[in-house]
Design a protein around this motif. Sequence first.
Motif, PDB file in Angstrom:
ATOM      1  N   THR A   1     -40.452 -85.010 -28.056  1.00  9.54           N
ATOM      2  CA  THR A   1     -39.884 -85.674 -26.886  1.00  9.54           C
ATOM      3  C   THR A   1     -39.486 -84.618 -25.865  1.00  9.54           C
ATOM      4  N   VAL A   2     -39.018 -85.073 -24.733  1.00 10.14           N
ATOM      5  CA  VAL A   2     -38.583 -84.153 -23.680  1.00 10.14           C
ATOM      6  C   VAL A   2     -37.503 -83.236 -24.250  1.00 10.14           C
ATOM      7  N   GLY A   3     -37.638 -81.956 -24.003  1.00 15.27           N
ATOM      8  CA  GLY A   3     -36.685 -80.961 -24.496  1.00 15.27           C
ATOM      9  C   GLY A   3     -37.129 -80.254 -25.752  1.00 15.27           C
ATOM     10  N   ASP A   4     -38.104 -80.811 -26.471  1.00 16.68           N
ATOM     11  CA  ASP A   4     -38.618 -80.153 -27.673  1.00 16.68           C
ATOM     12  C   ASP A   4     -39.543 -79.002 -27.278  1.00 16.68           C
ATOM     13  N   PRO A   5     -39.636 -77.976 -28.127  1.00 17.44           N
ATOM     14  CA  PRO A   5     -40.514 -76.847 -27.786  1.00 17.44           C
ATOM     15  C   PRO A   5     -41.985 -77.151 -28.063  1.00 17.44           C
ATOM     16  N   VAL A   6     -42.835 -76.523 -27.289  1.00 18.04           N
ATOM     17  CA  VAL A   6     -44.275 -76.508 -27.546  1.00 18.04           C
ATOM     18  C   VAL A   6     -44.706 -75.041 -27.465  1.00 18.04           C
ATOM     19  N   GLU A   7     -45.555 -74.638 -28.380  1.00 16.87           N
ATOM     20  CA  GLU A   7     -45.987 -73.243 -28.451  1.00 16.87           C
ATOM     21  C   GLU A   7     -47.490 -73.168 -28.201  1.00 16.87           C
ATOM     22  N   VAL A   8     -47.878 -72.295 -27.283  1.00 17.23           N
ATOM     23  CA  VAL A   8     -49.288 -72.035 -27.003  1.00 17.23           C
ATOM     24  C   VAL A   8     -49.566 -70.588 -27.373  1.00 17.23           C
ATOM     25  N   CYS A   9     -50.596 -70.363 -28.184  1.00 15.58           N
ATOM     26  CA  CYS A   9     -50.957 -69.019 -28.641  1.00 15.58           C
ATOM     27  C   CYS A   9     -52.416 -68.741 -28.331  1.00 15.58           C
ATOM     28  N   ALA A  10     -52.714 -67.483 -28.111  1.00 14.38           N
ATOM     29  CA  ALA A  10     -54.100 -67.055 -27.923  1.00 14.38           C
ATOM     30  C   ALA A  10     -54.284 -65.704 -28.590  1.00 14.38           C
TER      31      ALA A  10
END
Length: 166
Positions: free
Chosen positions: A110-119
Amino acid sequence: MRLHRWTERRRELDERGASLVEFALVLPVFVLLLFGLIDFGLVLGGFITLRAEVNAAARNISVDQIAPGCNGSTTTAFYCTAQQAIGSSLPGTSGTPSVAIAFPDGSSPTVGDPVEVCAQTTLVSATGLLGFLLDGRHVTVESVVRLEQPPTETTSSSTTGFQCPA
């Protein structure tokens, strides 16, 4: 007096090749430094570019912005958006970077939760001189941001098997 001039002239003749010998000794060190700087600059530039592109992809996902052309793609829309933001090749690297998106485990984000993008991408030596130090090594970049919009997708994704480091 004449003997003095003759010894000076002989000394000048004996030192004629000294600068050539000094040049031959200094040249390999200079070339190694020059090519090392070129390789280091390309790798650092590629790393900075990759970091900026991963941050941009994470920002797009956090505001639920899907890139044009990703709605009907064979992969998830977020993965397609991240892949487009990161691009296909960077200076000092080989191949397309592997991309992964990770949402927190448990309930749907939900809004406020973290999302992680890795490369992750593989380094290569542009000059070939420092290939023994660079070739085949991996560099991984990750960006964690908070969701600002309710996400349209809630599953972690990666098509290459690459996962964000724990």
